[in-house]
Design a protein around this motif. Structure first.
Motif, PDB file in Angstrom:
ATOM      1  N   VAL A 153       7.365  36.085  36.907  1.00  0.00           N
ATOM      2  CA  VAL A 153       6.891  34.934  37.664  1.00  0.00           C
ATOM      3  C   VAL A 153       6.411  33.871  36.695  1.00  0.00           C
ATOM      4  O   VAL A 153       5.364  34.014  36.067  1.00  0.00           O
ATOM      5  CB  VAL A 153       5.750  35.325  38.633  1.00  0.00           C
ATOM      6  N   ASN A 154       7.210  32.830  36.535  1.00  0.00           N
ATOM      7  CA  ASN A 154       6.848  31.726  35.646  1.00  0.00           C
ATOM      8  C   ASN A 154       6.657  30.469  36.480  1.00  0.00           C
ATOM      9  O   ASN A 154       7.625  29.859  36.931  1.00  0.00           O
ATOM     10  CB  ASN A 154       7.950  31.486  34.602  1.00  0.00           C
ATOM     11  N   LEU A 155       5.422  30.112  36.721  1.00  0.00           N
ATOM     12  CA  LEU A 155       5.110  28.962  37.553  1.00  0.00           C
ATOM     13  C   LEU A 155       4.468  27.870  36.719  1.00  0.00           C
ATOM     14  O   LEU A 155       3.589  28.133  35.890  1.00  0.00           O
ATOM     15  CB  LEU A 155       4.149  29.367  38.682  1.00  0.00           C
ATOM     16  N   LYS A 156       4.917  26.629  36.914  1.00  0.00           N
ATOM     17  CA  LYS A 156       4.313  25.492  36.227  1.00  0.00           C
ATOM     18  C   LYS A 156       3.012  25.132  36.935  1.00  0.00           C
ATOM     19  O   LYS A 156       3.011  24.771  38.100  1.00  0.00           O
ATOM     20  CB  LYS A 156       5.270  24.297  36.232  1.00  0.00           C
ATOM     21  N   LEU A 157       1.925  25.233  36.226  1.00  0.00           N
ATOM     22  CA  LEU A 157       0.619  24.984  36.820  1.00  0.00           C
ATOM     23  C   LEU A 157       0.152  23.573  36.501  1.00  0.00           C
ATOM     24  O   LEU A 157       0.179  23.144  35.346  1.00  0.00           O
ATOM     25  CB  LEU A 157      -0.396  26.004  36.281  1.00  0.00           C
ATOM     26  N   ASP A 158      -0.247  22.823  37.533  1.00  0.00           N
ATOM     27  CA  ASP A 158      -0.701  21.455  37.294  1.00  0.00           C
ATOM     28  C   ASP A 158      -2.111  21.447  36.723  1.00  0.00           C
ATOM     29  O   ASP A 158      -2.816  22.440  36.753  1.00  0.00           O
ATOM     30  CB  ASP A 158      -0.638  20.618  38.582  1.00  0.00           C
ATOM     31  N   THR A 159      -2.489  20.301  36.177  1.00  0.00           N
ATOM     32  CA  THR A 159      -3.808  20.203  35.541  1.00  0.00           C
ATOM     33  C   THR A 159      -4.595  19.022  36.086  1.00  0.00           C
ATOM     34  O   THR A 159      -5.403  18.430  35.387  1.00  0.00           O
ATOM     35  CB  THR A 159      -3.646  20.042  34.015  1.00  0.00           C
ATOM     36  N   GLN A 160      -4.350  18.679  37.349  1.00  0.00           N
ATOM     37  CA  GLN A 160      -5.051  17.546  37.920  1.00  0.00           C
ATOM     38  C   GLN A 160      -6.466  17.936  38.317  1.00  0.00           C
ATOM     39  O   GLN A 160      -6.826  19.109  38.376  1.00  0.00           O
ATOM     40  CB  GLN A 160      -4.282  17.023  39.137  1.00  0.00           C
ATOM     41  N   LYS A 161      -7.266  16.913  38.636  1.00  0.00           N
ATOM     42  CA  LYS A 161      -8.652  17.153  39.025  1.00  0.00           C
ATOM     43  C   LYS A 161      -8.725  17.858  40.378  1.00  0.00           C
ATOM     44  O   LYS A 161      -7.801  17.787  41.175  1.00  0.00           O
ATOM     45  CB  LYS A 161      -9.411  15.829  39.094  1.00  0.00           C
ATOM     46  N   SER A 178       2.030  41.920  37.384  1.00  0.00           N
ATOM     47  CA  SER A 178       2.097  43.333  37.743  1.00  0.00           C
ATOM     48  C   SER A 178       3.457  43.688  38.327  1.00  0.00           C
ATOM     49  O   SER A 178       4.107  42.875  38.985  1.00  0.00           O
ATOM     50  CB  SER A 178       1.000  43.678  38.753  1.00  0.00           C
ATOM     51  N   LYS A 179       3.859  44.935  38.103  1.00  0.00           N
ATOM     52  CA  LYS A 179       5.164  45.372  38.597  1.00  0.00           C
ATOM     53  C   LYS A 179       5.197  45.413  40.118  1.00  0.00           C
ATOM     54  O   LYS A 179       6.253  45.243  40.740  1.00  0.00           O
ATOM     55  CB  LYS A 179       5.503  46.747  38.030  1.00  0.00           C
ATOM     56  N   TYR A 180       4.039  45.606  40.740  1.00  0.00           N
ATOM     57  CA  TYR A 180       4.003  45.702  42.199  1.00  0.00           C
ATOM     58  C   TYR A 180       4.380  44.365  42.845  1.00  0.00           C
ATOM     59  O   TYR A 180       5.095  44.332  43.843  1.00  0.00           O
ATOM     60  CB  TYR A 180       2.614  46.144  42.668  1.00  0.00           C
ATOM     61  N   TYR A 181       3.894  43.277  42.279  1.00  0.00           N
ATOM     62  CA  TYR A 181       4.206  41.960  42.813  1.00  0.00           C
ATOM     63  C   TYR A 181       5.691  41.653  42.649  1.00  0.00           C
ATOM     64  O   TYR A 181       6.352  41.151  43.561  1.00  0.00           O
ATOM     65  CB  TYR A 181       3.359  40.896  42.117  1.00  0.00           C
ATOM     66  N   LEU A 182       6.220  41.979  41.470  1.00  0.00           N
ATOM     67  CA  LEU A 182       7.636  41.736  41.215  1.00  0.00           C
ATOM     68  C   LEU A 182       8.515  42.598  42.116  1.00  0.00           C
ATOM     69  O   LEU A 182       9.524  42.119  42.651  1.00  0.00           O
ATOM     70  CB  LEU A 182       7.959  42.020  39.744  1.00  0.00           C
ATOM     71  N   TYR A 183       8.140  43.870  42.306  1.00  0.00           N
ATOM     72  CA  TYR A 183       8.926  44.761  43.167  1.00  0.00           C
ATOM     73  C   TYR A 183       8.903  44.274  44.611  1.00  0.00           C
ATOM     74  O   TYR A 183       9.895  44.386  45.335  1.00  0.00           O
ATOM     75  CB  TYR A 183       8.383  46.187  43.098  1.00  0.00           C
TER      76      TYR A 183
END
Length: 206
Positions: free
Chosen positions: A97-105, A176-181
């Motif tokens: 899981v590769n998510l782009k996380l924003d950095t706004q206020k 975690s493997k559980y989330y991916l599964y």
């Protein structure tokens, strides 16, 4: 009662699959949870309750114009099956899981509302998937339609709230493997619904 249960189960499965699958709103839910705590992530998670009232209303009014035109509904169903197949393949191929996380206020609820309005996901879902199911549920009974919507949003929002709470406590949860599964197994659910939509579309086209 059997039909009501079937539509509620459909709503629950689709809501859960949509809720935990990587996307703009989930990314923002996780981002806010990591930076400002679970409460901020939860504010993003509940934004569909606000945005989708307008989104769903507009789309249903659009679909109502074609409700009695079988070829149009058939094409929408076939498009929905292709969309579900693409979601299923994407889920089955998930390796991390590769998510782009924003950095706004911080302004979590507002950002969640904007993100959901600008995301194509709710529009695609309700045009190609949710709308046709909702019309079919309405044909069975008003309660069937209500149960479908209730099941869908309870799990769509509820699953994101749970993720926000878990991320707030442990950042390792996403790896975690559980989330991916779980994401991968939901690929099969998408495929099952894709087959259903393909069948409906072909039947309407005779």
């Amino acid at each position: 009662m059997v039909l009501i249960n079937e539509f509620m189960i459909s709503g629950i499965l689709l809501g859960f699959a949509s809720g935990i699958s990587p996307g703009p709103l989930l990314a923002m839910t996780i981002s806010e949870s990591l930076k400002h705590g679970s409460h901020a992530g939860i504010k993003v998670a509940v934004s569909p309750f606000i945005t989708d009232i307008l989104i769903v209303s507009i789309i249903l009014l659009f679909l109502l114009k074609f409700e009695n035109y079988d070829p149009v509904i058939a094409l929408i169903s076939l498009a929905g099956s292709l969309y579900l197949i693409s979601l299923g393949i994407s889920s089955l191929k998930t390796k991390s899981v590769n998510l782009k996380l924003d950095t706004q206020k911080p302004d979590s609820l507002k950002k969640g509302i904007i993100a959901n309005f600008l995301s194509p996901h709710p529009y695609l879902f309700w045009i190609a998937i949710g709308g046709p199911i909702l019309f079919k549920a309405q044909e069975a009974s008003t309660f069937s339609a209500i149960f479908f919507i209730a099941g869908f949003y309870a799990l769509l929002v509820g699953s994101k709230i749970v993720i926000a709470m878990m991320v707030g406590k442990s950042r390792g949860f996403l790896k975690s493997k559980y989330y991916l599964y779980t994401i991968r197994s939901l690929g099969i659910v998408y495929m099952v619904f894709a087959f259903y939509f393909l069948k409906e579309g072909l039947e309407l086209l005779n």
